[in-house]
Design a protein around this motif. Structure first.
Motif, PDB file in Angstrom:
ATOM      1  N   GLN A  79       1.135  -1.324   0.326  1.00  0.00           N
ATOM      2  CA  GLN A  79       0.077   0.225  -0.027  1.00  0.00           C
ATOM      3  C   GLN A  79       0.588   1.348   0.510  1.00  0.00           C
ATOM      4  OE1 GLN A  79      -2.821  -0.166   3.490  1.00  0.00           O
ATOM      5  NE2 GLN A  79      -3.998  -1.838   2.034  1.00  0.00           N
ATOM      6  N   ILE A  80       1.648   1.040   0.797  1.00  0.00           N
ATOM      7  CA  ILE A  80       3.032   2.454   0.368  1.00  0.00           C
ATOM      8  C   ILE A  80       4.255   1.763   0.565  1.00  0.00           C
ATOM      9  CG2 ILE A  80       3.737   4.293   2.199  1.00  0.00           C
ATOM     10  CD1 ILE A  80       0.682   4.583   2.735  1.00  0.00           C
ATOM     11  N   MET A  81       4.667   2.363   0.303  1.00  0.00           N
ATOM     12  CA  MET A  81       6.630   2.173   0.699  1.00  0.00           C
ATOM     13  C   MET A  81       6.957   1.945   1.261  1.00  0.00           C
ATOM     14  SD  MET A  81       6.231   0.739  -3.001  1.00  0.00           S
ATOM     15  CE  MET A  81       8.652   0.951  -3.075  1.00  0.00           C
ATOM     16  N   PRO A  82       8.331   0.881   1.813  1.00  0.00           N
ATOM     17  CA  PRO A  82       8.331   0.802   2.827  1.00  0.00           C
ATOM     18  C   PRO A  82       9.423   1.996   3.569  1.00  0.00           C
ATOM     19  CG  PRO A  82       9.851  -0.716   1.774  1.00  0.00           C
ATOM     20  CD  PRO A  82       8.515   0.279   0.638  1.00  0.00           C
ATOM     21  N   TYR A  83       9.902   2.527   4.512  1.00  0.00           N
ATOM     22  CA  TYR A  83      11.264   3.499   4.725  1.00  0.00           C
ATOM     23  C   TYR A  83      12.134   3.029   4.801  1.00  0.00           C
ATOM     24  CZ  TYR A  83      13.987   6.367   7.259  1.00  0.00           C
ATOM     25  OH  TYR A  83      14.447   6.689   8.304  1.00  0.00           O
ATOM     26  N   ASP A  84      13.206   3.065   3.261  1.00  0.00           N
ATOM     27  CA  ASP A  84      14.406   2.296   3.614  1.00  0.00           C
ATOM     28  C   ASP A  84      15.510   4.230   2.967  1.00  0.00           C
ATOM     29  OD1 ASP A  84      13.855   3.009   1.012  1.00  0.00           O
ATOM     30  OD2 ASP A  84      13.452   1.398   0.735  1.00  0.00           O
ATOM     31  N   LEU A  85      16.482   3.971   3.387  1.00  0.00           N
ATOM     32  CA  LEU A  85      17.769   5.291   2.686  1.00  0.00           C
ATOM     33  C   LEU A  85      16.706   5.450   1.358  1.00  0.00           C
ATOM     34  CD1 LEU A  85      20.976   3.308   3.481  1.00  0.00           C
ATOM     35  CD2 LEU A  85      20.094   5.256   4.471  1.00  0.00           C
ATOM     36  N   TYR A  86      16.473   4.569   0.178  1.00  0.00           N
ATOM     37  CA  TYR A  86      16.208   5.462  -1.509  1.00  0.00           C
ATOM     38  C   TYR A  86      14.720   5.483  -0.674  1.00  0.00           C
ATOM     39  CZ  TYR A  86      20.255   2.415  -2.018  1.00  0.00           C
ATOM     40  OH  TYR A  86      20.990   1.851  -2.342  1.00  0.00           O
ATOM     41  N   HIS A  87      13.717   5.405  -0.308  1.00  0.00           N
ATOM     42  CA  HIS A  87      12.482   6.163   0.554  1.00  0.00           C
ATOM     43  C   HIS A  87      12.650   6.937   1.364  1.00  0.00           C
ATOM     44  CE1 HIS A  87       7.741   5.715   1.814  1.00  0.00           C
ATOM     45  NE2 HIS A  87       8.027   7.013   0.231  1.00  0.00           N
ATOM     46  N   PRO A  88      12.530   8.361   1.424  1.00  0.00           N
ATOM     47  CA  PRO A  88      12.971   9.648   2.875  1.00  0.00           C
ATOM     48  C   PRO A  88      11.508   9.726   3.422  1.00  0.00           C
ATOM     49  CG  PRO A  88      12.572  10.764   0.569  1.00  0.00           C
ATOM     50  CD  PRO A  88      13.192   9.321   0.012  1.00  0.00           C
ATOM     51  N   ILE A 140       9.621   6.778  -5.169  1.00  0.00           N
ATOM     52  CA  ILE A 140      11.005   6.329  -5.726  1.00  0.00           C
ATOM     53  C   ILE A 140      11.226   7.154  -6.878  1.00  0.00           C
ATOM     54  CG2 ILE A 140      12.364   4.041  -6.313  1.00  0.00           C
ATOM     55  CD1 ILE A 140      11.227   2.798  -4.534  1.00  0.00           C
ATOM     56  N   GLN A 141      10.590   7.429  -7.504  1.00  0.00           N
ATOM     57  CA  GLN A 141      10.701   7.733  -8.681  1.00  0.00           C
ATOM     58  C   GLN A 141      10.802   9.689  -8.485  1.00  0.00           C
ATOM     59  OE1 GLN A 141       7.864   5.465  -7.956  1.00  0.00           O
ATOM     60  NE2 GLN A 141       8.957   4.030  -9.617  1.00  0.00           N
ATOM     61  N   GLY A 142      10.784   9.856  -7.570  1.00  0.00           N
ATOM     62  CA  GLY A 142      10.797  11.071  -7.178  1.00  0.00           C
ATOM     63  C   GLY A 142       9.501  12.233  -7.934  1.00  0.00           C
ATOM     64  N   HIS A 143       8.059  11.430  -7.466  1.00  0.00           N
ATOM     65  CA  HIS A 143       6.927  11.859  -7.536  1.00  0.00           C
ATOM     66  C   HIS A 143       6.525  13.033  -6.009  1.00  0.00           C
ATOM     67  CE1 HIS A 143       6.564   9.420 -11.848  1.00  0.00           C
ATOM     68  NE2 HIS A 143       6.633  10.432 -11.556  1.00  0.00           N
ATOM     69  N   ILE A 144       6.219  13.600  -5.723  1.00  0.00           N
ATOM     70  CA  ILE A 144       5.612  13.737  -4.897  1.00  0.00           C
ATOM     71  C   ILE A 144       4.696  14.233  -4.488  1.00  0.00           C
ATOM     72  CG2 ILE A 144       5.694  16.337  -3.107  1.00  0.00           C
ATOM     73  CD1 ILE A 144       8.660  16.424  -4.023  1.00  0.00           C
ATOM     74  N   SER A 145       3.063  13.486  -3.772  1.00  0.00           N
ATOM     75  CA  SER A 145       2.388  13.783  -3.068  1.00  0.00           C
ATOM     76  C   SER A 145       2.161  13.968  -1.535  1.00  0.00           C
ATOM     77  CB  SER A 145       1.308  12.289  -3.902  1.00  0.00           C
ATOM     78  OG  SER A 145       2.720  11.474  -3.028  1.00  0.00           O
ATOM     79  N   PRO A 146       0.635  14.716  -1.577  1.00  0.00           N
ATOM     80  CA  PRO A 146       0.357  14.998  -0.332  1.00  0.00           C
ATOM     81  C   PRO A 146      -0.416  13.940   0.418  1.00  0.00           C
ATOM     82  CG  PRO A 146      -1.825  15.941  -1.774  1.00  0.00           C
ATOM     83  CD  PRO A 146      -0.123  15.294  -2.737  1.00  0.00           C
ATOM     84  N   VAL A 147       0.297  13.686   1.931  1.00  0.00           N
ATOM     85  CA  VAL A 147      -0.548  13.046   2.563  1.00  0.00           C
ATOM     86  C   VAL A 147      -0.927  13.360   3.781  1.00  0.00           C
ATOM     87  CG1 VAL A 147       1.202  11.063   1.893  1.00  0.00           C
ATOM     88  CG2 VAL A 147       2.139  12.462   3.804  1.00  0.00           C
ATOM     89  N   GLU A 148      -1.215  12.513   4.880  1.00  0.00           N
ATOM     90  CA  GLU A 148      -2.281  12.701   6.321  1.00  0.00           C
ATOM     91  C   GLU A 148      -0.837  13.415   6.454  1.00  0.00           C
ATOM     92  OE1 GLU A 148      -1.485   9.722   5.213  1.00  0.00           O
ATOM     93  OE2 GLU A 148      -3.713   8.480   5.132  1.00  0.00           O
ATOM     94  N   GLU A 149      -1.581  15.210   7.778  1.00  0.00           N
ATOM     95  CA  GLU A 149      -0.241  15.436   8.408  1.00  0.00           C
ATOM     96  C   GLU A 149       0.371  14.680   9.333  1.00  0.00           C
ATOM     97  OE1 GLU A 149      -1.650  19.423  10.150  1.00  0.00           O
ATOM     98  OE2 GLU A 149      -1.832  19.962   8.337  1.00  0.00           O
ATOM     99  N   PRO A 158       8.329  11.325   5.188  1.00  0.00           N
ATOM    100  CA  PRO A 158       7.648  12.179   4.655  1.00  0.00           C
ATOM    101  C   PRO A 158       7.900  13.299   4.668  1.00  0.00           C
ATOM    102  CG  PRO A 158       6.484  10.267   5.326  1.00  0.00           C
ATOM    103  CD  PRO A 158       7.787  10.285   5.741  1.00  0.00           C
ATOM    104  N   ARG A 159       7.582  14.800   4.760  1.00  0.00           N
ATOM    105  CA  ARG A 159       8.564  16.422   5.261  1.00  0.00           C
ATOM    106  C   ARG A 159       7.630  17.475   5.021  1.00  0.00           C
ATOM    107  NH1 ARG A 159      10.411  15.162   0.123  1.00  0.00           N
ATOM    108  NH2 ARG A 159      10.398  16.601  -1.297  1.00  0.00           N
ATOM    109  N   TRP A 160       7.249  18.739   5.521  1.00  0.00           N
ATOM    110  CA  TRP A 160       6.357  19.392   5.132  1.00  0.00           C
ATOM    111  C   TRP A 160       7.242  20.499   4.117  1.00  0.00           C
ATOM    112  CZ3 TRP A 160       2.479  19.271   7.860  1.00  0.00           C
ATOM    113  CH2 TRP A 160       2.694  18.931   9.839  1.00  0.00           C
ATOM    114  N   GLU A 161       6.156  20.924   3.664  1.00  0.00           N
ATOM    115  CA  GLU A 161       6.142  21.385   2.609  1.00  0.00           C
ATOM    116  C   GLU A 161       5.844  23.248   2.259  1.00  0.00           C
ATOM    117  OE1 GLU A 161       6.527  20.100  -1.809  1.00  0.00           O
ATOM    118  OE2 GLU A 161       8.631  19.542  -1.674  1.00  0.00           O
ATOM    119  N   SER A 162       6.048  23.790   1.589  1.00  0.00           N
ATOM    120  CA  SER A 162       5.068  25.520   2.300  1.00  0.00           C
ATOM    121  C   SER A 162       4.641  26.151   0.780  1.00  0.00           C
ATOM    122  CB  SER A 162       5.788  26.212   2.991  1.00  0.00           C
ATOM    123  OG  SER A 162       7.434  26.506   2.719  1.00  0.00           O
TER     124      SER A 162
END
Length: 583
Positions: free
Chosen positions: A425-434, A466-475, A436-440
């Motif tokens: 459902q969601i890619m695992p957190y590892d060195l290649y998958h940073p 992994i492809q560099g696509h940025i999408s909004p997620v839950e806070e 989530p972060r805040w963006e403004s």
């Protein structure tokens, strides 16, 4: 029991070893064989002393030195087993501890004891009794003071041929565990008992309790001998961060149509309240419970009493009044003063007020992945201490003592995904998958050009795949770091203001004339600028009168003089025409 059997074995061995000792006979053997609790053994005229369950040998039948040698030899032979036994039963001289007695009190903190018996014909090292606290729950308010109950128990007993109503004398520095009582309405103070009942507090403001007539230290953890103390907020071994110190002074403002005034509002849960009034005024209380029930207390006389389940101690003197409440308050208290004369009254107050809104850490949120490894976070929510309901975060930010707990991050759902699923459902957190972060977004324009405004931006939590696509997620996924501010102040410098210079001399030397001045628009740096409102511009000319009389009568007012300095002022204003908005 193990101890009696071992003692019997020792006695049998001892009998075989000392058969030739004078004074020993068949009756001794009978004494040693008698171990049943209900059994009656031996000849009562022989002088042998028996304890329940255990038989003691006559002391005159055995020399002390000889018995000591035998016991020491036995220790050497059985050293390994002795080492394994507990310290309480060392040397097999003590029996096991008995069961705990019933608590001396049903509430408010009492004492319970346990006994053990010495198995030696000599004294044993250590104590044969031990204590522990019990019933460490608050008593209902109607139960009253435990020491007062013990004094009142003597009300129906005559003292020196007369009945008295006895009141407790507390906090005796010399002997706090004796029952000293005072006859109501008299100066008669009598020690009605050398010891108070176990569990009675040594002092009113302490958890230390009297046990067997001695004051024993009790910590806030209700353990005997513990030195752990409550902080001023009432938290055991706390750091004082859950309350605020409130202190100050009130001075009455006398008025013909004002009979009373509010001194201070002391909220629910406050502790260590102390007020001292000096002057002709009089303190009284208004209360309001969390359920909205209101009440009043006139504090008419000295004494200790309950107001809305809170214990009050009030002292009234000719020139002052003292009010003490240990707390925590079970209602909101409003302290008022009733004016009692023409002189002023002052009230000094101090108390610890609980921080009503506090941070509370949440449970972990759902895992970010259904399988193959994900992460989950905790957060913090602000809740109201009075209602125990979650409220907006801004309430907790109001108190600088409140430190918001940092979110915790942990891995979860680490089991591999089934081959049939084909994806997570969601890619695992590892060195290649940073993470989530805040963006403004960029800041908006300031709402005001000067004098202080605000600007805002949008802050959202995003996740990058992994492809560099940025999408909004839950806070909540970004709550492991503080959220960036969404508003900030801007253009906080002062707006330009009109600055009027000094007036010129009057245009005439006698009678009525005119005078002028230069008015400039000055910014916060002291520079000549624009942006001042024309409506608020001070006038640049006004009439003036010179008190010197004129010798030649004039039929009309003097013509406005076009003096050089006035021309200069006009040129300054005309040359300073700039934009109404400051640069």
């Amino acid at each position: 029991m193990a101890a009696p059997r071992q003692l019997l074995a020792l006695a049998a061995w001892l009998l075989a070893s000392v058969a030739q000792v004078p004074g020993w006979s068949a009756s001794v053997w009978r004494h040693l064989k008698c171990t049943a609790p209900s059994q009656v053994c031996g000849d009562q005229n022989q002088g042998a002393v028996f304890l329940r369950e255990f038989t003691l040998i006559r002391r005159e039948s055995l020399h002390d030195d000889f018995l000591s040698d035998l016991l020491n030899n036995h220790k050497t032979e059985d050293l390994s087993s002795r080492t394994a036994r507990s310290e309480e039963n060392r040397d097999m001289l003590w029996d096991a501890w008995g069961s705990w007695s019933e608590c001396s009190r049903t509430c408010g903190g009492g004492a319970s004891y346990s006994l053990r018996r010495c198995l030696s014909s000599k004294s044993c090292e250590g104590q044969n009794i031990r204590y522990r606290t019990c019933s460490n729950v608050n008593c209902p308010p109607e139960a009253g003071d435990f020491r007062a109950q013990q004094c009142s128990a003597h009300n129906d007993v005559k003292y020196q041929g007369q009945f008295y109503e006895w009141l407790p004398i507390s906090n005796d520095p010399d002997n706090p565990c004796s029952l000293k009582c005072q006859a109501k309405g008299t100066a008669l103070i009598v020690e009605l008992a050398p010891k108070v009942l176990d569990g009675t507090r040594c002092y009113t403001e302490s958890l230390d309790m009297c046990i067997s007539g001695l004051c024993q230290i009790v910590g806030c953890d209700h353990q005997l001998g513990s030195t752990v103390k409550e902080d001023n907020c009432g938290v055991c071994n706390g750091d004082g961060s859950t309350c605020q110190l409130v202190r100050g002074q009130y001075k009455s403002q006398l008025s013909a149509n004002k009979l009373d005034d509010t001194v201070i509002a002391v909220p629910y849960g406050s502790r260590h309240v102390r007020l001292v009034l000096k002057g002709p005024g009089h303190l009284y209380l208004e209360t309001k419970t969390l359920q909205g029930v209101k009440g009043e207390n006139s504090l008419s006389s000295t004494g200790s009493f309950f107001v809305d389940n809170s214990s009050i101690d009030f002292q009234k003197f000719p020139d002052k009044e003292i009010l003490r409440i240990s707390g925590p308050l079970a209602a909101d208290f409003t302290v008022k003063v009733h004016y009692g004369g023409t002189a002023d009254s002052t009230v000094q107050f101090i108390f610890y007020q609980p921080i009503i809104h506090r941070w509370r850490e949440t449970d972990f949120f759902p895992c970010s992945a259904s399988c193959g490894g994900g992460y989950q976070l905790t957060s913090a929510e602000c809740f109201d201490l009075r209602s125990n309901l979650v409220v907006a975060d801004q309430y907790c930010h109001y108190y600088p003592e409140n430190i918001k707990p940092k979110p915790k991050l942990q891995e979860c759902n680490l089991d591999p995904c089934p081959a049939s699923d084909g994806y997570k459902q969601i890619m695992p957190y590892d060195l290649y998958h940073p993470l989530p972060r805040w963006e403004s977004t960029p800041w908006t324009a300031c709402s005001s050009s000067c004098g202080g405004g605000i600007q805002s931006r949008t802050v959202s939590c995003v996740e990058e795949d992994i492809q560099g696509h940025i999408s909004p997620v839950e806070e909540w996924k970004c709550m492991y770091t503080p959220k960036m501010p969404v508003v900030q102040p801007c253009n906080i410098f002062d707006c330009p203001e009109w600055l009027a210079q000094e007036w010129s001399p009057c245009t005439v030397t006698c009678g009525q004339g005119l005078r002028y001045r230069v008015v400039l628009c000055i910014d916060h740096r002291g520079l000549h600028t624009g942006g001042c409102s024309p409506k608020s511009k001070p006038h640049i000319k006004e009439e003036c009168i010179v008190p010197t009389p004129c010798y030649k009568p004039k039929e009309k007012l003097p013509v406005e003089a076009k003096l050089p300095w006035y021309k200069q002022a006009q040129e300054l204003e005309e040359g300073a025409v700039v934009s109404e908005e400051p640069s």
